[in-house]
Design a protein around this motif. Structure first.
Motif, PDB file in Angstrom:
ATOM      1  N   GLY D 246       0.795  -1.218   0.000  1.00 27.73           N
ATOM      2  CA  GLY D 246       0.000   0.000   0.000  1.00 27.73           C
ATOM      3  C   GLY D 246       0.830   1.271   0.000  1.00 27.73           C
ATOM      4  N   SER D 247       2.131   1.146   0.226  1.00 29.63           N
ATOM      5  CA  SER D 247       2.981   2.336   0.255  1.00 29.63           C
ATOM      6  C   SER D 247       3.417   2.690  -1.156  1.00 29.63           C
ATOM      7  CB  SER D 247       4.213   2.085   1.125  1.00 29.63           C
ATOM      8  OG  SER D 247       5.117   1.205   0.478  1.00 29.63           O
ATOM      9  N   GLU D 248       4.058   3.834  -1.277  1.00 27.63           N
ATOM     10  CA  GLU D 248       4.448   4.295  -2.600  1.00 27.63           C
ATOM     11  C   GLU D 248       5.449   3.360  -3.273  1.00 27.63           C
ATOM     12  OE1 GLU D 248       6.494   8.252  -4.643  1.00 27.63           O
ATOM     13  OE2 GLU D 248       6.094   8.170  -2.467  1.00 27.63           O
ATOM     14  N   ARG D 249       6.461   2.949  -2.517  1.00 26.60           N
ATOM     15  CA  ARG D 249       7.515   2.142  -3.153  1.00 26.60           C
ATOM     16  C   ARG D 249       7.393   0.657  -2.857  1.00 26.60           C
ATOM     17  NH1 ARG D 249      13.449   4.388  -3.476  1.00 26.60           N
ATOM     18  NH2 ARG D 249      13.481   2.585  -4.868  1.00 26.60           N
ATOM     19  N   GLY D 250       6.570   0.295  -1.907  1.00 30.34           N
ATOM     20  CA  GLY D 250       6.447  -1.114  -1.575  1.00 30.34           C
ATOM     21  C   GLY D 250       7.586  -1.597  -0.700  1.00 30.34           C
ATOM     22  N   VAL D 251       7.610  -2.883  -0.502  1.00 31.95           N
ATOM     23  CA  VAL D 251       8.573  -3.507   0.414  1.00 31.95           C
ATOM     24  C   VAL D 251       9.631  -4.227  -0.414  1.00 31.95           C
ATOM     25  CG1 VAL D 251       8.833  -5.379   2.082  1.00 31.95           C
ATOM     26  CG2 VAL D 251       6.934  -3.739   2.300  1.00 31.95           C
TER      27      VAL D 251
END
Lengths: 383, 383, 383, 383
Positions: D246-251
Motif C-alpha cells: 500500500g505504500s508508494e515504493r512497496g517492500v
C-alpha cells in the motif's frame, strides 16, 4: 634482534566510540605496535580523558590531528602511523595531513565522503612515503584468506556466481532519534556521505566479494530503500551485480545488505561458485569455511588446521578449535600493515586493502546510490 | 583518574610455548596489565631471546623465577603479579615463591602435580597477601557466565542432570615420540602428574560443570584408558558423576574427555538440565547459549545482546554478532584478576577460579585415576 | 513381473497409539506391503473403529491376535506377516503365536519383558519358517547405513572410542499421572519390564552403537536413576562401556540416555572414533554424516548424494537435499523385511535387526539394571 | 464412520520419473487416497509396466489420459482425481480434459507452458465442479505453515523485507547432453516453456515468498543467465522484488535461484523481516523455524512441539524430534486436497495453492524472462 615496536597515534576514538578501543586492541595484540598518542576529541580535556582510558600519556593527548602530527613530528620517539577512526567526513582531511607528514595511515572505511574527495587524496599525497591501508576488517579472517587463495588456485574452477549478504537489524527503529552516537552520524549525510547502509556495511560486502572472487564488479543494478520513516539515508540495499570475466555478459551476482533486518546481528556471508565447487563463509561463525563439490561431497575447513594454506595459517594464533574472532581478524590487518611498513610497500598481492580498494568502494557507493534513485536498469561501475 | 597499569612477570613461556604468548595477549588486551619481565627459560640467553619476542627489556629477562622475584622486588617499578605457564611440575614451587614474595599468581591448570603438593602450597603461603587465580579459561566466556547466572537464578529449576564432554583428537598418534614439546610433557608423569588427558582437559570439563551448575561433584566412577600403545598416561576418560544436591543419591552426570577422538578439535561442551529447562553450550561456537524449555521452545542467547545478564554483558567488548573467542575469554580472567588485585580479594561469588578450584581439580584427577585403576565402582570425591 | 504385495496384520495400535499409524505408513510407503487386518484392541468394537481409521475391512478387525491368526489363516488372501505394536509385555506371547502359525513378525523393541522370556521365544519357535525382525528404527536411516559401511570398510581405522547418547525431556514431569497412555505403560514395570528409560530408548542407543561399530559391548558399569519422585522405573541412565576388540581391556565407550533432559526432543547421537577418523551422526538432522579426519579436515556426507555407498544409496527415495525422515527410515526396515521374506531368510550381513539383536538388547537392559542397583563396578554383558 | 478412500489416476510418471513415485507415496501416506489407475506413458506396454511398479491393475494402465478419463468415467469405482506429473507442456491439456470430466486435478508446477495457456484453462473449465490444486510442495511443511500463521498474526509487525533463495548445483554441467531425462525436458523450451531455472525452482521461491509474507509481488527487475554454454534456457536467476504493502515504493525483496550453484543441493531458504522480528526457514532442515527478535533474542520452533499453532500442528504426524521431510510435506498437500474435495471447495484461506497461485507463478516467469532480456529496469508484475 627483534623489530622495534611501531608507535601509533589515534585520530578520533573519544568517549562513546566503539571502534577506537577495537583499534587499540587490534593494533597492540601482537606486540608489534603500541598506541602512544591520540587526537581523541576536539575538546582538549575530553581528549586527555579518553587518552587516560587508553593508557596514553596526557601530554600526548591532543585536541586536533594537526596538533598531534606537529608535536609528534618533533619528538624523537614520535608516532610512526595513525589510525583514523572518526566519522567518514574526517577520513580524507586527516589522511591527507598524515600522509603529507610522512606518516602511515590505517583508515576506517569507507575511505571518504565521496569518490571525488578520495581522488583528491590520491593527488595530494602522491609523493608521500606514507602507506595507506583501509580497515576492511573482514579480509583479516583466516578463512577469508583461505577462500581467496582457493579461488586463486583454481580450486573452484571458473567463476560462475557470487552471492554476498550483510544483514543487520540494529537500525530497525529510529535509534538516531534517541541520542545514539553510533546511529547518529551513520544516518547523517553530512558525516556519512551519500550512502547509509550501503556505505556502512554494503561496501564491506562489496569489498569481500571482490577480494575473494578476485574479479571486479563491472555493472550493477541497485535498489536502495529508506524503510524507517524520517531517516535520511538508505537502510536497506539489494543489488544485482555482474563481475568481469572477459565474457560478453560477465558473471552474475547478488549483494543484499540491510540494517533493518529485524533481529539479525552482523550477518556477513559470502558464497562464491565456480564450475567445479562452491565456497561458503559466514562472519558469525568465522572459523569454518565450507566447500561444496560437484559430486555432493562437502568439506569443512577449520581455522588453525594443518590442511590450510599459508595465507590462512599465517593469520591464526591458536591451535584449531580455539576460536578467534573479530579482534584477531582486525589484528591481522595491523600485523600485515606493520610488515608492509617495514618492507616499505604494500603487499604486491593485494591482500591488504588500500587506496585501490578505497576508490572501488567509493565508486560502488556512489554508483549504486545514483542508479537506485534513477531506477534505470543497469549501469557500469567505473572509477 | 585511570588506574595504574599492573606489571606482569611470566614464568615459563620460552621458545615453542603455545600458552605463553596467549597469556601475554590476554593479559594486555584491556590495557590494564603489561608484561614487563619474565623467567622464560632456565637458559639465560634463551630467556632473553624469548623476552625480546614478547617486547620485554633484556635486563628483565631472567634465568629463574627466583632471580626474577628477587630482582623485580628490588625495583621501584617491579612486577605486581606473575603468570605461571610452565609444565605442571613447576606450578607449585613457583607459586609458593611468588606468593611468599607478596606477588599475585595467575597459574595454569592443573594447579599442581598432586593434591598433597597443592595442600602444601596452601599451608606454606597462608599468610601471603598475594592472590591466587587459576586459568580455567573457559569460565571466562560470556555465555558460560550467563549459564552460571541462569542456573543460580533458578531459571532451569532444580538440577537434574549434567553432561560435560571435552573431545580432542590431536594425540591420536604417538606425537610425543616425534619431538613435539606440547605432547612431550603432557604425556610424561614427571612433568604432568598422575593424569594425562584427565589432567590436561578432563579437569577443565570438571571445573566447568561445577562452575555452571553451582553444585559440587560428590562421587564418581571412572574409566581411564591409554589407547595409544606405549603412552604412559591416560588419553581417554569416561566418568560417571553424582553431584551434591542434599538428596540421598545426588544428581547424575557424565563426563567424557578424550585426546584420541580422531578429528575432534577442542570440543568442550556442557549441558545442564533442571526441572524446568536445559542449557547447552559449546566452546567451538562460544557466542551462543541455547536454552531448551519444557514446552519445546528453544531460545538462543547471543554474546553482546541486550537481553543478557550483567555477568555476561561485562564479559564482552564488541556488539553482538562480532565474534569474540578464546583470547578474549582468557582476557576476562585477567581483567577479573586485575580487579581482584585492586580490591584486595578474590570475588566473593567464586566467579574467578582460585585455590579452592585448584584443590577440587587435583582431588578430581587423583580420585579418578585411582578409582579407574581399581575398577571398583563408586568412590567419594573428597579433598 | 512385479512381486505380489505382502499382506500385513497389526497387533495393537488401537485408539491413542502413536506407533500403530507409523507402522502402517512405513509398511505401505513403498507399495510392497498392505495393512489388511488387525487385532487393534481387545475390545471388539474398538478394534473395528481403529481398523476403520486404518482403512481395514471391519470383518478383518479382530479382538485378539489369536482370533486374527486363526481367521486369517483360513483365508486364501490371509495375512503374511504381523506387526506387533503393543506394550512390551505382549511382545513375546504374540510373537510366539504368530511364528508358530508360520507368519513373519515385525516386533517393536524391546523384544520382550525379560531376557528369559525372549529365550523362551527362541526355543518355542525354533522350527518356524516365519522370520522375525525388530524395529530398531534408527538403523533404517541411510547415513546410519553409510556409517556402518564406512566402519566395516576400514575408513576410520581400528575402533578407539564410542559415544552414544539418547536424550529426551518429555518425562520431566510425572506425565503418567495425567492419564497419558504413552507415559503410562512406559513407566509401569508390569507392561515395560525392568527397564524404563533404558528399555525405551537406552536400548536403541545400545543397538545403534553395536550396529555401526560392528563391535559388541562386552562389559558395562551403569548408573540408572529415577529422577521424578514416585516413578517406578528409571528415567535417566549413564553407562560406561567396553567394546570387544580382542584386546585385554577392550575399547572404551559411553552411553547416556535420559527422558528427563528438560527440553530435549529425540536426541539420539552416535560418535564412533577410530585410529584414522571419527564419525558423527545425529537423528534430528539425519540426512548428514560427518567424518572428521586426523588432519583436521571435516567431510560431510549427504543423503542421496552420488558419493555414498550402496547401502546408503539403496535407503533413499529422493534426490539429495530433499529431506527424508523417521517414516522413511522405518519404511526401510519394512522394505528390507519384505525382501527377506521373499528371499526366505534374514540378510546375512546383519543389516536388519532380528532375534540376535533382541537377545543382546534384553541382556543389556537386565544387566544394566542389576548392575546399577548393586553399584558394584564393572560387569560382563553375557546373553 | 470413516470416509471412503479417494481414487487417484496418474498422468505421466512412467519409467525414469522422479516425481511420479513421490506423488504415489505422498497421496497414499495418510490412507485417504489410493492410486488405482494411470496413463503413465503413451506407450501402452510401458504404461502397464509402470503401473505394475505402482501396484496398479494392468487393466487400469492406459496409453493416454483421454483413454483413462473415458474408461474410468464408465466404471462405478472410477477415479475421483488425477495427478498430473508430466513435463510442463502437457499440464494444461491434461488439466482441461480432467476438469471437463468433473475430475479433480493435482497438477505439478509450473501450471502451464505460458500464462496465456493457463488463462485458457481457466476459461475452458470455468463451469467444472472439479477442484484444481498445484504442487507447490514446500507450502506443505509444518513450519512454513507456522511462518505464514505468524506473519498473519502480526508476530513480526509490518513487513519490511523478504529474502528468498533456491540454490541447486545439479545442472552445473550440461547434463542434458548425457541422456538425463530429468535434465532433458527441463532445458527444452518446447517442454518447459520460457523459463528454465526460473520455471523449475524460481517459481517455487516466488510462491513461497508470497505464501508466507501474505503480500503479492508488484514489481520486479530480473537478471537471468545461461551459464552453461549451449543451454537454451536460463540456469541462474537473480531478481529484485517489490512487494505490495500500500505504500508508494512497496517492500523490498530479493529472489535468487540457481541450478549452477556448484555443490548446492536443494537450498530453498526464506527470510521474512518485519518491524518487530524476522523469520528464517530452510528446506534442508525443515523441522525448525527461527524467529529473531529486536532485542537480540532468538527463538527456535520445532515441528511437533506443543507451542506451535494449529496450522503447523495439523501438518505433522510424529512427536517432536522425529524428523518429517519432503514426502510428508507433499502428503500434506494431498491431505488438504482430499479435505477440500470432501468439502466441495478449496480452503478459503488460500493455504492450498490452486489456480490463482498458478496464474501468479506463470506471470512471474514470463515477466521475469522478458524483463531480463530487455535489461530495462523495473516492470510491474501483472496477471
Amino acid at each position: 634482534m627483534s623489530e622495534p615496536v611501531l608507535r601509533l597515534g589515534m585520530i578520533g576514538g573519544g568517549p562513546g566510540s566503539f571502534i577506537g578501543p577495537v583499534h587499540r586492541m587490534a593494533a597492540e595484540l601482537d606486540g608489534k605496535i603500541r598506541l602512544v598518542a591520540g587526537a581523541f576529541s576536539s575538546d582538549a580535556e575530553r581528549s586527555r580523558q579518553a587518552g587516560a582510558g587508553y593508557g596514553v600519556d596526557p601530554a600526548r593527548a591532543y585536541a586536533s590531528h594537526q596538533a598531534m602530527i606537529a608535536a609528534e613530528g618533533a619528538r624523537p620517539d614520535g608516532i610512526d602511523l595513525v589510525a583514523i577512526v572518526t566519522p567518514n567526513h574526517l577520513h580524507v582531511p586527516a589522511s591527507i595531513d598524515a600522509l603529507k607528514a610522512g606518516l602511515h595511515v590505517m583508515c576506517d572505511k569507507p575511505a571518504a565522503l565521496s569518490l571525488a574527495e578520495l581522488k583528491q587524496l590520491a593527488t595530494a599525497t602522491s609523493g608521500s612515503k606514507g602507506l595507506y591501508a583501509l580497515t576492511h576488517t573482514y579480509t583479516g579472517y583466516p578463512l577469508v584468506r583461505e577462500a581467496r587463495a582457493l579461488v586463486a588456485s583454481g580450486r573452484i574452477g571458473r567463476l560462475r556466481k557470487v552471492v554476498v549478504e550483510y544483514s543487520q537489524g540494529w537500525l530497525s527503529t529510529p535509534l538516531e532519534d534517541t541520542g545514539s552516537k553510533q546511529a547518529g552520524w551513520r544516518t547523517d549525510p553530512a558525516k556519512s556521505g551519500a550512502g547509509g547502509c550501503i556505505g556502512d556495511i554494503g561496501v564491506h560486502a562489496f569489498n569481500l566479494a571482490e577480494y575473494v572472487s578476485g574479479s571486479p564488479v563491472r555493472e550493477l543494478c541497485a535498489d536502495l530503500s529508506i524503510m524507517v520513516p524520517g531517516r535520511r539515508l538508505d537502510d536497506d540495499c539489494n543489488i544485482l551485480l555482474r563481475f568481469e570475466d572477459g565474457s560478453e555478459r560477465g558473471v552474475p551476482g547478488v549483494l543484499h545488505a540491510s540494517q533493518i533486518a529485524a533481529g539479525d546481528r552482523n550477518g556477513l556471508r559470502l558464497r562464491v561458485y565456480g564450475t567445479d565447487a562452491g565456497l561458503d563463509w559466514s562472519q558469525e561463525t568465522p572459523n569454518t569455511l565450507t566447500i561444496h563439490g560437484l559430486d555432493g561431497r562437502t568439506e569443512v575447513l577449520h581455522a588453525g588446521a594443518g590442511n590450510l594454506g599459508p595465507a590462512a595459517r599465517g593469520a591464526t594464533r591458536l591451535p584449531t578449535g580455539h576460536p578467534e574472532g573479530y579482534i584477531e581478524a582486525f589484528a591481522n590487518l595491523y600485523r600485515d600493515f606493520a610488515a608492509a611498513i617495514r618492507a616499505g610497500a604494500m603487499p604486491a598481492d593485494g591482500s591488504l586493502p588500500g587506496l585501490e580498494a578505497g576508490l572501488r568502494g567509493m565508486a560502488f557507493i556512489e554508483t549504486a546510490v545514483a542508479n537506485s534513485a534513477a531506477r534505470a536498469g543497469w549501469v557500469r561501475l567505473d572509477i
